[in-house]
Write an enzyme that holds these catalytic residues in place. Structure first.
Site, PDB file in Angstrom:
ATOM      1  N   GLU A 295      31.249  59.819  48.132  1.00  0.00           N
ATOM      2  CA  GLU A 295      31.332  58.887  49.272  1.00  0.00           C
ATOM      3  C   GLU A 295      31.581  57.459  48.802  1.00  0.00           C
ATOM      4  O   GLU A 295      32.355  56.708  49.413  1.00  0.00           O
ATOM      5  CB  GLU A 295      30.049  58.962  50.107  1.00  0.00           C
ATOM      6  CG  GLU A 295      29.956  60.274  50.886  1.00  0.00           C
ATOM      7  CD  GLU A 295      28.608  60.471  51.534  1.00  0.00           C
ATOM      8  OE1 GLU A 295      28.567  60.915  52.691  1.00  0.00           O
ATOM      9  OE2 GLU A 295      27.574  60.194  50.895  1.00  0.00           O
TER      10      GLU A 295
ATOM     11  N   LYS B 127      39.970  35.200  38.535  1.00  0.00           N
ATOM     12  CA  LYS B 127      39.124  35.998  37.644  1.00  0.00           C
ATOM     13  C   LYS B 127      38.176  36.955  38.344  1.00  0.00           C
ATOM     14  O   LYS B 127      38.140  38.149  38.013  1.00  0.00           O
ATOM     15  CB  LYS B 127      38.345  35.075  36.711  1.00  0.00           C
ATOM     16  CG  LYS B 127      39.269  34.484  35.697  1.00  0.00           C
ATOM     17  CD  LYS B 127      38.647  33.455  34.832  1.00  0.00           C
ATOM     18  CE  LYS B 127      39.737  32.608  34.258  1.00  0.00           C
ATOM     19  NZ  LYS B 127      40.576  31.950  35.304  1.00  0.00           N
TER      20      LYS B 127
ATOM     21  N   ASN C  21      45.594  25.552  29.867  1.00  0.00           N
ATOM     22  CA  ASN C  21      46.475  26.299  30.770  1.00  0.00           C
ATOM     23  C   ASN C  21      47.163  27.474  30.066  1.00  0.00           C
ATOM     24  O   ASN C  21      47.205  28.582  30.595  1.00  0.00           O
ATOM     25  CB  ASN C  21      47.525  25.367  31.378  1.00  0.00           C
ATOM     26  CG  ASN C  21      46.886  24.277  32.216  1.00  0.00           C
ATOM     27  OD1 ASN C  21      45.696  24.328  32.483  1.00  0.00           O
ATOM     28  ND2 ASN C  21      47.664  23.289  32.625  1.00  0.00           N
TER      29      ASN C  21
ATOM     30  N   GLN D  34      41.932  29.480  38.907  1.00  0.00           N
ATOM     31  CA  GLN D  34      40.647  29.926  38.371  1.00  0.00           C
ATOM     32  C   GLN D  34      40.058  31.043  39.244  1.00  0.00           C
ATOM     33  O   GLN D  34      39.247  31.832  38.797  1.00  0.00           O
ATOM     34  CB  GLN D  34      39.687  28.736  38.295  1.00  0.00           C
ATOM     35  CG  GLN D  34      38.328  29.062  37.749  1.00  0.00           C
ATOM     36  CD  GLN D  34      37.560  27.812  37.363  1.00  0.00           C
ATOM     37  OE1 GLN D  34      37.874  27.164  36.372  1.00  0.00           O
ATOM     38  NE2 GLN D  34      36.574  27.449  38.154  1.00  0.00           N
TER      39      GLN D  34
ATOM     40  N   LYS E 120      18.383  68.490  51.528  1.00  0.00           N
ATOM     41  CA  LYS E 120      19.700  67.861  51.366  1.00  0.00           C
ATOM     42  C   LYS E 120      20.135  67.632  49.934  1.00  0.00           C
ATOM     43  O   LYS E 120      19.333  67.344  49.063  1.00  0.00           O
ATOM     44  CB  LYS E 120      19.661  66.514  52.080  1.00  0.00           C
ATOM     45  CG  LYS E 120      19.696  66.662  53.560  1.00  0.00           C
ATOM     46  CD  LYS E 120      20.763  65.789  54.024  1.00  0.00           C
ATOM     47  CE  LYS E 120      21.341  66.206  55.307  1.00  0.00           C
ATOM     48  NZ  LYS E 120      22.419  65.357  55.678  1.00  0.00           N
TER      49      LYS E 120
ATOM     50  N   TYR F 111      50.281  24.944  36.878  1.00  0.00           N
ATOM     51  CA  TYR F 111      48.882  25.341  37.009  1.00  0.00           C
ATOM     52  C   TYR F 111      48.194  24.549  38.116  1.00  0.00           C
ATOM     53  O   TYR F 111      48.432  23.350  38.282  1.00  0.00           O
ATOM     54  CB  TYR F 111      48.137  25.109  35.675  1.00  0.00           C
ATOM     55  CG  TYR F 111      46.661  25.455  35.766  1.00  0.00           C
ATOM     56  CD1 TYR F 111      46.217  26.754  35.606  1.00  0.00           C
ATOM     57  CD2 TYR F 111      45.718  24.464  36.079  1.00  0.00           C
ATOM     58  CE1 TYR F 111      44.877  27.084  35.730  1.00  0.00           C
ATOM     59  CE2 TYR F 111      44.372  24.787  36.203  1.00  0.00           C
ATOM     60  CZ  TYR F 111      43.962  26.091  36.030  1.00  0.00           C
ATOM     61  OH  TYR F 111      42.634  26.411  36.166  1.00  0.00           O
TER      62      TYR F 111
ATOM     63  N   ASN G 245      23.229  65.306  48.795  1.00  0.00           N
ATOM     64  CA  ASN G 245      24.303  64.473  49.351  1.00  0.00           C
ATOM     65  C   ASN G 245      25.351  64.088  48.315  1.00  0.00           C
ATOM     66  O   ASN G 245      25.016  63.765  47.177  1.00  0.00           O
ATOM     67  CB  ASN G 245      23.702  63.198  49.953  1.00  0.00           C
ATOM     68  CG  ASN G 245      22.787  63.514  51.117  1.00  0.00           C
ATOM     69  OD1 ASN G 245      23.001  64.485  51.839  1.00  0.00           O
ATOM     70  ND2 ASN G 245      21.739  62.712  51.279  1.00  0.00           N
TER      71      ASN G 245
ATOM     72  N   SER H  65      33.485  27.856  35.801  1.00  0.00           N
ATOM     73  CA  SER H  65      33.781  29.296  35.828  1.00  0.00           C
ATOM     74  C   SER H  65      33.010  30.049  34.751  1.00  0.00           C
ATOM     75  O   SER H  65      33.191  31.249  34.575  1.00  0.00           O
ATOM     76  CB  SER H  65      35.286  29.531  35.661  1.00  0.00           C
ATOM     77  OG  SER H  65      35.761  28.875  34.500  1.00  0.00           O
TER      78      SER H  65
ATOM     79  N   THR I 113      47.267  71.848  56.274  1.00  0.00           N
ATOM     80  CA  THR I 113      47.986  70.699  56.811  1.00  0.00           C
ATOM     81  C   THR I 113      47.230  70.350  58.084  1.00  0.00           C
ATOM     82  O   THR I 113      46.677  71.251  58.732  1.00  0.00           O
ATOM     83  CB  THR I 113      49.460  71.012  57.144  1.00  0.00           C
ATOM     84  OG1 THR I 113      49.473  72.047  58.132  1.00  0.00           O
ATOM     85  CG2 THR I 113      50.246  71.482  55.933  1.00  0.00           C
ATOM     86  N   HIS I 114      47.158  69.094  58.413  1.00  0.00           N
ATOM     87  CA  HIS I 114      46.364  68.619  59.567  1.00  0.00           C
ATOM     88  C   HIS I 114      44.913  69.078  59.482  1.00  0.00           C
ATOM     89  O   HIS I 114      44.247  69.225  60.500  1.00  0.00           O
ATOM     90  CB  HIS I 114      46.949  69.105  60.900  1.00  0.00           C
ATOM     91  CG  HIS I 114      48.427  68.929  61.016  1.00  0.00           C
ATOM     92  ND1 HIS I 114      48.998  67.776  61.512  1.00  0.00           N
ATOM     93  CD2 HIS I 114      49.451  69.734  60.656  1.00  0.00           C
ATOM     94  CE1 HIS I 114      50.307  67.892  61.483  1.00  0.00           C
ATOM     95  NE2 HIS I 114      50.613  69.066  60.962  1.00  0.00           N
TER      96      HIS I 114
HETATM   97  N1  ARG Z   1      38.728  27.624  33.823  1.00  0.00           N
HETATM   98  C1  ARG Z   1      40.117  27.382  34.061  1.00  0.00           C
HETATM   99  C2  ARG Z   1      40.746  28.616  34.726  1.00  0.00           C
HETATM  100  O1  ARG Z   1      40.112  29.611  34.721  1.00  0.00           O
HETATM  101  C3  ARG Z   1      40.794  27.128  32.768  1.00  0.00           C
HETATM  102  C4  ARG Z   1      42.038  26.317  32.860  1.00  0.00           C
HETATM  103  C5  ARG Z   1      41.714  24.937  33.230  1.00  0.00           C
HETATM  104  N2  ARG Z   1      42.829  24.063  33.144  1.00  0.00           N
HETATM  105  C6  ARG Z   1      42.836  22.891  33.718  1.00  0.00           C
HETATM  106  N3  ARG Z   1      43.893  22.170  33.584  1.00  0.00           N
HETATM  107  N4  ARG Z   1      41.831  22.471  34.436  1.00  0.00           N
HETATM  108  O2  ARG Z   1      41.805  28.599  35.265  1.00  0.00           O
END
Ligand code: ARG
Length: 472
Positions: free
Chosen positions: A299, A334, A119, A331, A292, A326, A294, A32, A164-165
């Site tokens: 938009e 994110k 975690n 992951q 133009k 977990y 725009n 990640s 309205t409408h």
């Molecule tokens: N990169 C992991 C995440 O974003 C971090 C946590 C990883 N923990 C594990 N037990 N593999 O969730």
């Protein structure tokens, strides 16, 4: 036992129990670091608070803490100066930083991860990061409210059609219309504040899922990182991503509100309406049609809810059915979260740019008003109040007067008393005043109504309510 020939390639931090190397594509798939590196500030802040606590509790020595601290500060500088080599093999920001710490300070660096797990670490990092972003977005929203309020103050008595409408309904003031969005954004800020409040409990110290046997002091870490308190249940703490879902739903509503305003800007700036001029700095030209201008910014803001709702659904789908605690699934929180933060910030800031520089075109607003017979309701109300005609009949007579004006191609206020009397024989001269658009607006004085004097009051209230220092 004979050693596996690939053993020399096993270099992952967790590689102790492994006898063969991770597949290259697995390394990529599992990693990640490409996106979670933006958490480095929060990861380092969390590690500083954690290691200080370890030293205060005599779990590590003071000297080791001082070394860890200087190493972490060096890493912070390296990353912010773009001098840090992120490694895919080290999976994520947590292990990249820890590995570098060991490179810089040696053995003591290996003590940082005592009494914690990735975690509780990752949950803490995201909360810290999102909390900072919520504060930034709150400020962005406040700036947008400020620009809307400033325009409302300028245009407090500017007449325009209320719809309205998307059909002309009744005359309103432009200031009143703009303040409607100030209210929406006020609720949005309230939702963010709510989310921030619930988010503000520290996961660190929950370790992998069960807590830890080390004599840690979670209150110290919580206070140091400005959380309200440590979380109450270690299993919940490492598996909770509610705060991200809450933030993304609050963002979805922000996106909805902004897309409605964006659509109005598109309509108002179109050739047919011409109610406003958007600033050149937030419009674009056409590559082929030189005339133009725009409304691309509006938009794009109109379209962004697609992404923002998508991100929300993405994360909700990831989380549903996940067993405690977990799972690597998490992951996947994110990228959608980061994208939502980036997108919503863009939308709010760009919208502020457009609003602060837009100009109204009063003549065009008035022209559209005249064509739309917006004082028809006032006429009907006059018949009810002054001539004792039941509302349903009044509605009917008013329809006839509108028809008359339409056939004469004039506005209601351009009709003569005789013409009106051809439909309502006992109408008196007062009716001519009633039909004036300006008079109509100034009678809408009920609390929350559109009359210019109400708008002046509403601007004052909005400034007090929304432009003070505290988060709403
Ligand atoms: N990169 C992991 C995440 O974003 C971090 C946590 C990883 N923990 C594990 N037990 N593999 O969730």
């Amino acid at each position: 036992m004979k050693k596996n020939s690939s053993e020399k390639n096993v270099s992952n931090i967790w590689g102790g129990r492994f006898s063969s190397a991770t597949d290259k594509i697995m390394e990529e798939f599992n990693s990640s670091i490409m996106f979670d590196q933006i958490l480095y500030v929060e990861d380092i802040d969390g590690s500083l608070a954690h290691s200080e606590m370890l030293s205060r509790q005599n779990i590590i020595s003071k000297q080791d803490f001082e070394l860890i601290k200087s190493g972490l500060n060096q890493i912070r500088t390296e990353i912010s100066n773009n001098q840090f080599n992120f490694s895919l093999k080290l999976e994520d920001i947590h292990m990249n930083i820890e590995n570098r710490l060991v490179e810089i300070i040696g053995e003591p660096g290996k003590k940082l991860h005592t009494a914690r797990s990735r975690n509780d670490q990752v949950a803490t990092d995201i909360k810290l990061w999102l909390r900072r972003k919520i504060d930034e977005i709150d400020l962005d929203l406040k700036n947008l409210q400020k620009s809307l309020i400033e325009k409302a103050e300028i245009y407090y008595d500017l007449l325009m059609p209320g719809y309205t409408h998307l059909q002309v309904a009744q005359p309103i003031t432009f200031g009143h219309h703009l303040l409607a969005y100030v209210e929406m954004l006020g609720r949005d800020r309230g939702r963010l504040a709510d989310c921030r409040k619930r988010l503000n409990e520290l996961p660190l110290g929950s370790a992998a899922l069960a807590g830890t046997s080390y004599p840690i002091d979670r209150d110290f870490v919580s206070t140091t990182l400005n959380f309200d308190k440590p979380t109450d249940n270690s299993m919940d703490a490492v598996s909770d991503r509610d705060f991200a879902v809450e933030f993304m739903s609050a963002s979805s509503l922000i996106a909805i509100h902004l897309s409605r305003l964006a659509e109005e800007l598109v309509i108002w700036s179109s050739d047919r309406f011409n109610f406003i001029k958007l600033p050149e700095s937030f419009t674009t030209g056409s590559s082929i049609m030189p005339q133009k201008r725009n409304p691309d910014a509006a938009e794009l803001i109109r379209a962004k809810p697609g992404r923002i709702f998508g991100n929300l659904f993405n994360l909700m789908t990831v989380l549903k059915g996940l067993p405690m605690t977990y799972g690597k699934d998490m992951q996947e929180d994110k990228e959608p979260l980061f994208d939502t933060v980036k997108t919503i910030k863009y939308c709010v800031i760009v919208m502020e740019g457009m609003i602060s520089k837009l100009e109204a075109v009063p003549d065009k607003m008035m022209e559209a008003l005249q064509k739309g017979f917006p004082t028809a309701t006032d006429f009907a109300d006059y018949l009810v109040t002054n001539l004792d005609i039941p509302f349903r009949d009044a509605h009917h007579f008013t329809g006839k007067v509108v028809l008359l004006a339409e056939s004469k191609k004039c506005s209601l206020e351009q009709l003569t008393l005789d013409e009106i009397r051809s439909v309502v024989p006992n109408a008196d001269t007062n009716i001519l005043k009633i039909l004036k658009i300006k008079n109509s607006v100034s009678t809408r004085t009920s609390y929350g109504g559109t009359a210019p004097k109400n708008v002046i009051e509403a601007v004052k209230r909005a400034k007090l309510k929304y432009l003070g220092n505290s988060i709403i």
